[in-house]
Design a protein around this motif. Structure first.
Motif, PDB file in Angstrom:
ATOM      1  N   CYS A 185      16.819  -4.005  42.242  1.00  0.00           N
ATOM      2  CA  CYS A 185      16.441  -3.293  43.278  1.00  0.00           C
ATOM      3  C   CYS A 185      14.947  -3.956  43.842  1.00  0.00           C
ATOM      4  CB  CYS A 185      15.327  -2.105  42.360  1.00  0.00           C
ATOM      5  SG  CYS A 185      16.263  -1.411  41.223  1.00  0.00           S
TER       6      CYS A 185
ATOM      7  N   LEU B  13      13.257  17.609  26.204  1.00  0.00           N
ATOM      8  CA  LEU B  13      13.820  18.237  26.527  1.00  0.00           C
ATOM      9  C   LEU B  13      15.424  17.710  25.085  1.00  0.00           C
ATOM     10  CD1 LEU B  13      14.461  20.126  29.631  1.00  0.00           C
ATOM     11  CD2 LEU B  13      14.215  21.036  27.816  1.00  0.00           C
TER      12      LEU B  13
ATOM     13  N   ALA C 114      19.804   3.445  40.614  1.00  0.00           N
ATOM     14  CA  ALA C 114      20.689   5.118  41.828  1.00  0.00           C
ATOM     15  C   ALA C 114      22.074   5.166  41.784  1.00  0.00           C
ATOM     16  CB  ALA C 114      19.999   4.761  42.569  1.00  0.00           C
ATOM     17  N   ILE C 115      22.979   4.236  41.748  1.00  0.00           N
ATOM     18  CA  ILE C 115      24.208   4.312  42.401  1.00  0.00           C
ATOM     19  C   ILE C 115      24.728   4.473  40.856  1.00  0.00           C
ATOM     20  CG2 ILE C 115      24.988   2.054  41.248  1.00  0.00           C
ATOM     21  CD1 ILE C 115      26.968   2.599  44.285  1.00  0.00           C
TER      22      ILE C 115
ATOM     23  N   VAL D 198      11.637  22.958  33.582  1.00  0.00           N
ATOM     24  CA  VAL D 198      12.441  23.724  32.255  1.00  0.00           C
ATOM     25  C   VAL D 198      11.518  22.978  31.440  1.00  0.00           C
ATOM     26  CG1 VAL D 198      14.262  23.348  30.897  1.00  0.00           C
ATOM     27  CG2 VAL D 198      14.604  23.486  33.335  1.00  0.00           C
TER      28      VAL D 198
ATOM     29  N   SER E 136      11.197  13.746  29.860  1.00  0.00           N
ATOM     30  CA  SER E 136      11.041  15.226  29.465  1.00  0.00           C
ATOM     31  C   SER E 136      11.251  15.701  27.663  1.00  0.00           C
ATOM     32  CB  SER E 136      11.779  16.958  29.734  1.00  0.00           C
ATOM     33  OG  SER E 136      13.200  16.720  29.661  1.00  0.00           O
TER      34      SER E 136
ATOM     35  N   PRO F 116      10.576  12.408  41.070  1.00  0.00           N
ATOM     36  CA  PRO F 116      11.326  11.163  41.271  1.00  0.00           C
ATOM     37  C   PRO F 116      10.995   9.928  40.343  1.00  0.00           C
ATOM     38  CG  PRO F 116      11.503  11.119  43.542  1.00  0.00           C
ATOM     39  CD  PRO F 116      10.692  12.530  42.366  1.00  0.00           C
TER      40      PRO F 116
ATOM     41  N   ASP G 233      18.611   7.786  34.054  1.00  0.00           N
ATOM     42  CA  ASP G 233      18.011   6.971  33.614  1.00  0.00           C
ATOM     43  C   ASP G 233      18.099   7.745  32.709  1.00  0.00           C
ATOM     44  OD1 ASP G 233      18.092   5.474  35.987  1.00  0.00           O
ATOM     45  OD2 ASP G 233      15.433   5.663  36.057  1.00  0.00           O
TER      46      ASP G 233
ATOM     47  N   GLY H  91      16.571  17.161  39.423  1.00  0.00           N
ATOM     48  CA  GLY H  91      17.207  17.793  40.297  1.00  0.00           C
ATOM     49  C   GLY H  91      17.448  16.227  41.376  1.00  0.00           C
ATOM     50  N   GLY H  92      17.487  14.730  40.384  1.00  0.00           N
ATOM     51  CA  GLY H  92      16.716  13.739  41.219  1.00  0.00           C
ATOM     52  C   GLY H  92      18.922  13.608  41.248  1.00  0.00           C
ATOM     53  N   ILE H  93      19.172  11.974  41.236  1.00  0.00           N
ATOM     54  CA  ILE H  93      20.178  11.379  41.926  1.00  0.00           C
ATOM     55  C   ILE H  93      20.877  12.187  41.222  1.00  0.00           C
ATOM     56  CG2 ILE H  93      21.345   9.143  42.541  1.00  0.00           C
ATOM     57  CD1 ILE H  93      18.705   8.028  43.133  1.00  0.00           C
TER      58      ILE H  93
ATOM     59  N   ASP I 299      14.763  21.899  38.981  1.00  0.00           N
ATOM     60  CA  ASP I 299      14.215  20.246  39.496  1.00  0.00           C
ATOM     61  C   ASP I 299      11.924  20.342  39.727  1.00  0.00           C
ATOM     62  OD1 ASP I 299      13.471  17.437  40.140  1.00  0.00           O
ATOM     63  OD2 ASP I 299      13.839  17.880  42.183  1.00  0.00           O
TER      64      ASP I 299
ATOM     65  N   ASP J 252       8.514   5.240  33.156  1.00  0.00           N
ATOM     66  CA  ASP J 252       7.728   3.935  33.172  1.00  0.00           C
ATOM     67  C   ASP J 252       6.604   3.870  33.273  1.00  0.00           C
ATOM     68  OD1 ASP J 252      10.604   2.166  34.431  1.00  0.00           O
ATOM     69  OD2 ASP J 252       9.666   3.135  36.327  1.00  0.00           O
TER      70      ASP J 252
ATOM     71  N   GLY K 295      11.204  23.604  39.747  1.00  0.00           N
ATOM     72  CA  GLY K 295      10.459  24.133  38.612  1.00  0.00           C
ATOM     73  C   GLY K 295      11.076  23.778  37.393  1.00  0.00           C
TER      74      GLY K 295
HETATM   75  C1  FAD Z   1       8.996   2.182  41.872  1.00  0.00           C
HETATM   76  C2  FAD Z   1      11.088   1.786  41.380  1.00  0.00           C
HETATM   77  C3  FAD Z   1      11.768   1.870  42.262  1.00  0.00           C
HETATM   78  C4  FAD Z   1      13.265   1.152  41.950  1.00  0.00           C
HETATM   79  N1  FAD Z   1      13.974   0.632  43.043  1.00  0.00           N
HETATM   80  C5  FAD Z   1      15.626   1.155  42.982  1.00  0.00           C
HETATM   81  C6  FAD Z   1      16.398   0.707  43.970  1.00  0.00           C
HETATM   82  O1  FAD Z   1      15.440   0.038  44.695  1.00  0.00           O
HETATM   83  N2  FAD Z   1      17.069   0.409  43.827  1.00  0.00           N
HETATM   84  C7  FAD Z   1      17.845   1.283  42.400  1.00  0.00           C
HETATM   85  O2  FAD Z   1      19.363   1.828  42.386  1.00  0.00           O
HETATM   86  N3  FAD Z   1      17.276   2.124  42.068  1.00  0.00           N
HETATM   87  C8  FAD Z   1      16.072   1.913  41.307  1.00  0.00           C
HETATM   88  N4  FAD Z   1      15.239   2.327  40.614  1.00  0.00           N
HETATM   89  C9  FAD Z   1      15.183   3.295  39.529  1.00  0.00           C
HETATM   90  C10 FAD Z   1      16.476   5.006  39.985  1.00  0.00           C
HETATM   91  O3  FAD Z   1      14.593   5.335  40.700  1.00  0.00           O
HETATM   92  C11 FAD Z   1      16.664   5.331  39.416  1.00  0.00           C
HETATM   93  O4  FAD Z   1      17.688   4.536  38.234  1.00  0.00           O
HETATM   94  C12 FAD Z   1      17.082   6.880  39.112  1.00  0.00           C
HETATM   95  O5  FAD Z   1      16.183   7.355  40.065  1.00  0.00           O
HETATM   96  C13 FAD Z   1      17.462   7.590  38.429  1.00  0.00           C
HETATM   97  O6  FAD Z   1      17.769   8.437  38.506  1.00  0.00           O
HETATM   98  P1  FAD Z   1      18.050   9.865  37.575  1.00  0.00           P
HETATM   99  O7  FAD Z   1      18.031  11.197  38.355  1.00  0.00           O
HETATM  100  O8  FAD Z   1      18.356   9.640  36.264  1.00  0.00           O
HETATM  101  O9  FAD Z   1      16.287  10.196  37.833  1.00  0.00           O
HETATM  102  P2  FAD Z   1      15.047  10.700  38.312  1.00  0.00           P
HETATM  103  O10 FAD Z   1      15.603  10.535  39.882  1.00  0.00           O
HETATM  104  O11 FAD Z   1      13.775  10.411  37.947  1.00  0.00           O
HETATM  105  O12 FAD Z   1      15.746  12.480  38.809  1.00  0.00           O
HETATM  106  C14 FAD Z   1      15.430  13.094  37.900  1.00  0.00           C
HETATM  107  C15 FAD Z   1      14.301  14.761  38.205  1.00  0.00           C
HETATM  108  O13 FAD Z   1      14.171  15.300  37.404  1.00  0.00           O
HETATM  109  C16 FAD Z   1      12.821  15.774  37.779  1.00  0.00           C
HETATM  110  N5  FAD Z   1      12.528  16.608  35.769  1.00  0.00           N
HETATM  111  C17 FAD Z   1      12.047  15.787  35.014  1.00  0.00           C
HETATM  112  N6  FAD Z   1      11.991  16.465  34.261  1.00  0.00           N
HETATM  113  C18 FAD Z   1      12.348  17.965  34.197  1.00  0.00           C
HETATM  114  C19 FAD Z   1      12.536  19.472  33.698  1.00  0.00           C
HETATM  115  N7  FAD Z   1      11.821  19.550  32.766  1.00  0.00           N
HETATM  116  N8  FAD Z   1      12.588  20.230  34.469  1.00  0.00           N
HETATM  117  C20 FAD Z   1      13.214  20.392  35.601  1.00  0.00           C
HETATM  118  N9  FAD Z   1      12.759  19.229  36.551  1.00  0.00           N
HETATM  119  C21 FAD Z   1      12.380  18.059  35.692  1.00  0.00           C
HETATM  120  C22 FAD Z   1      12.127  14.964  37.797  1.00  0.00           C
HETATM  121  O14 FAD Z   1      11.245  15.923  38.749  1.00  0.00           O
HETATM  122  C23 FAD Z   1      13.234  14.198  38.461  1.00  0.00           C
HETATM  123  O15 FAD Z   1      12.968  14.899  40.405  1.00  0.00           O
HETATM  124  C24 FAD Z   1      13.655   2.178  41.227  1.00  0.00           C
HETATM  125  C25 FAD Z   1      12.667   2.984  40.076  1.00  0.00           C
HETATM  126  C26 FAD Z   1      11.543   2.869  40.626  1.00  0.00           C
HETATM  127  C27 FAD Z   1      10.597   3.314  39.146  1.00  0.00           C
END
Ligand code: FAD
Length: 298
Positions: free
Chosen positions: A133, A234, A273-274, A78, A232, A35, A265, A9-11, A31, A111, A76
Motif C-alpha cells: 500500500c 457477528l 482494497a481491490i 448491526v 464486529s 472503514p 478483510d 458498507g466498506g469496499i 454501515d 489493526d 447503523g
Molecule cells: C492505514 C491503512 C492504509 C491502507 N492503504 C491501502 C492501500 O493503499 N491500498 C489498498 O489496496 N489497501 C489499503 N488498505 C487496506 C484496505 O483499507 C482494506 O483492504 C479495505 O478497506 C477492506 O475493505 P472492507 O470493505 O473489507 O473493510 P472496511 O473498509 O474496513 O469496511 C468495513 C465497514 O463495515 C463497517 N462495520 C463494521 N462493523 C459493522 C457493524 N456491526 N454494523 C454495520 N457496519 C459495520 C465499518 O464501519 C466499515 O465501514 C489500508 C488499510 C489501512 C489500515
C-alpha cells in the motif's frame, strides 16, 4: 424481506451491493462508517484509482450506488444477527430489525497498533503496516520494521525491495538466532533489540524512534506487522470459524454456509482494497445465482 442484507458498507460490501443492484436485487446495506483505512491519506494499488483520497473514493462509490433504487444504504450498527429458517434476521443498535434471505458479512477488521507512546498520530503518515500500500511512496528512504522473531526477519527482508536502508526493531521481544542475524547482516539490515518507548518528531517527514537505552534513530517510516481482530462480533456470534490471523474461514464464492457469506478483510485473504472489491463481487455473483435458481424452482 430483503434478498440480501449486507453488514458493512466498506469496499467489499459496496462492491457486492453494486453487482446485486445491477441484478435488480433488493439489498439493505448497514454501515457504521468506520472503514479500516480511515487513517490513510491515499489509496494505492487500485487500478484506475491509484493514489485517490479514500474519502473521495467512498464518495464516488456512494454516488454510483445511488443509481440503483433497489439498494438501500442505512447508517447503523448491526448489533445482532440470528439464523432463521432459510433467512437471517438482523438487529440494529437502535432496535430496528430486518430480515434478509441471505446475509453477507463485510464488516472488516481492526489493526492493533504497537504499544508505543505517540504512535497513533503517525499512522498513515510515518507508520504503515502494508508495503504494497505505501512502500512505493517510502522507496529509497530510511525505513524501520517493528516486528519480532521470524516474522520480523521476513518483513525486514521484504522491505529491502523498496529500500536499501532498512533496520529491524524487535522491541525486546523474542531473540533472533545466529543464522537469522547472519541473514539480516548479509542484506545490510541492522537489528535493534531494545524496547521502544516513543516516536516523536515531524508528522509525514523524518521522525525519531526513541529506545529505552536512550538511543534515538531518525527514520522516514516504520512498518509494523499488525495483529488483528474482527471489527464486529457477528461472525463469532453466528458460529463462523475464525482463523488464527483473525479472518473468517470461507469456501468457494466467499460462502460460509448456505445463507451466509463473507467478503473483504473480514475474510481470511490478502487485505487489499481491490481484493475486498473482488470478493464482494464474487459473493454477489453467487448470491444472485442462488436467488435466481430459487425463483425458477418456485
Ligand atoms: C492505514 C491503512 C492504509 C491502507 N492503504 C491501502 C492501500 O493503499 N491500498 C489498498 O489496496 N489497501 C489499503 N488498505 C487496506 C484496505 O483499507 C482494506 O483492504 C479495505 O478497506 C477492506 O475493505 P472492507 O470493505 O473489507 O473493510 P472496511 O473498509 O474496513 O469496511 C468495513 C465497514 O463495515 C463497517 N462495520 C463494521 N462493523 C459493522 C457493524 N456491526 N454494523 C454495520 N457496519 C459495520 C465499518 O464501519 C466499515 O465501514 C489500508 C488499510 C489501512 C489500515
Amino acid at each position: 424481506m430483503f434478498d440480501v442484507i449486507i453488514a458493512g458498507g466498506g469496499i467489499a460490501g459496496m462492491s457486492a451491493a453494486l453487482i446485486l443492484g445491477r441484478c435488480r436485487r433488493n439489498v439493505l446495506v448497514c454501515d457504521t462508517g468506520k472503514p479500516r483505512n480511515s487513517a490513510s491519506r491515499a489509496l494505492h494499488g487500485f487500478i484506475s484509482r491509484d493514489g485517490i483520497n479514500p474519502f473521495e473514493f467512498r464518495r464516488i462509490i456512494r454516488e454510483e450506488l445511488n443509481e440503483y433504487p433497489s439498494v438501500i444504504h442505512m447508517e447503523g450498527e448491526v448489533v445482532d444477527a440470528e439464523e432463521l429458517h432459510e433467512s437471517y434476521e438482523i438487529r440494529l443498535a437502535d432496535g430496528r430489525r430486518y430480515i434478509g434471505k441471505y446475509l453477507l458479512l463485510a464488516t472488516g477488521i481492526v489493526d492493533r497498533l504497537p504499544d508505543i507512546s505517540g504512535i497513533q498520530q503517525y499512522y498513515g503518515h510515518n507508520v504503515f503496516h502494508c508495503p504494497y500500500c505505501d512502500g512505493w511512496e517510502m522507496r529509497d528512504q530510511a525505513l524501520a520494521v517493528y516486528a519480532a522473531g521470524a516474522t520480523g526477519v521476513e518483513f525486514a527482508l521484504k522491505l529491502t525491495g523498496w529500500s536499501n536502508d532498512v533496520i529491524l526493531c524487535t522491541d525486546g521481544k523474542e531473540e533472533l538466532s545466529q543464522e537469522q542475524l547472519a541473514l539480516l547482516d548479509r542484506h545490510g539490515i541492522k537489528v535493534f533489540t531494545d524496547h521502544i518507548i516513543s516516536v516523536e518528531g515531524e508528522i509525514g517527514g523524518i521522525f525519531q524512534i526513541r529506545f529505552q537505552n536512550n538511543t534515538v534513530l531518525s527514520r522516514r517510516a516504520l512498518f509494523f506487522y499488525p495483529s488483528q481482530y474482527q471489527a464486529s462480533f457477528l461472525a463469532e456470534k453466528l458460529g463462523c470459524t475464525i482463523a488464527s490471523g483473525g479472518g473468517v474461514e470461507a469456501g468457494k464464492f466467499q460462502q460460509i454456509k448456505s445463507h451466509l457469506f463473507v467478503a473483504g478483510d473480514a475474510a481470511r485473504s490478502i487485505q487489499l482494497a481491490i481484493i475486498a472489491a473482488a470478493e464482494g463481487a464474487e459473493a454477489a455473483f453467487a448470491l444472485n445465482t442462488v436467488l435466481h435458481k430459487e425463483e425458477l424452482s418456485e
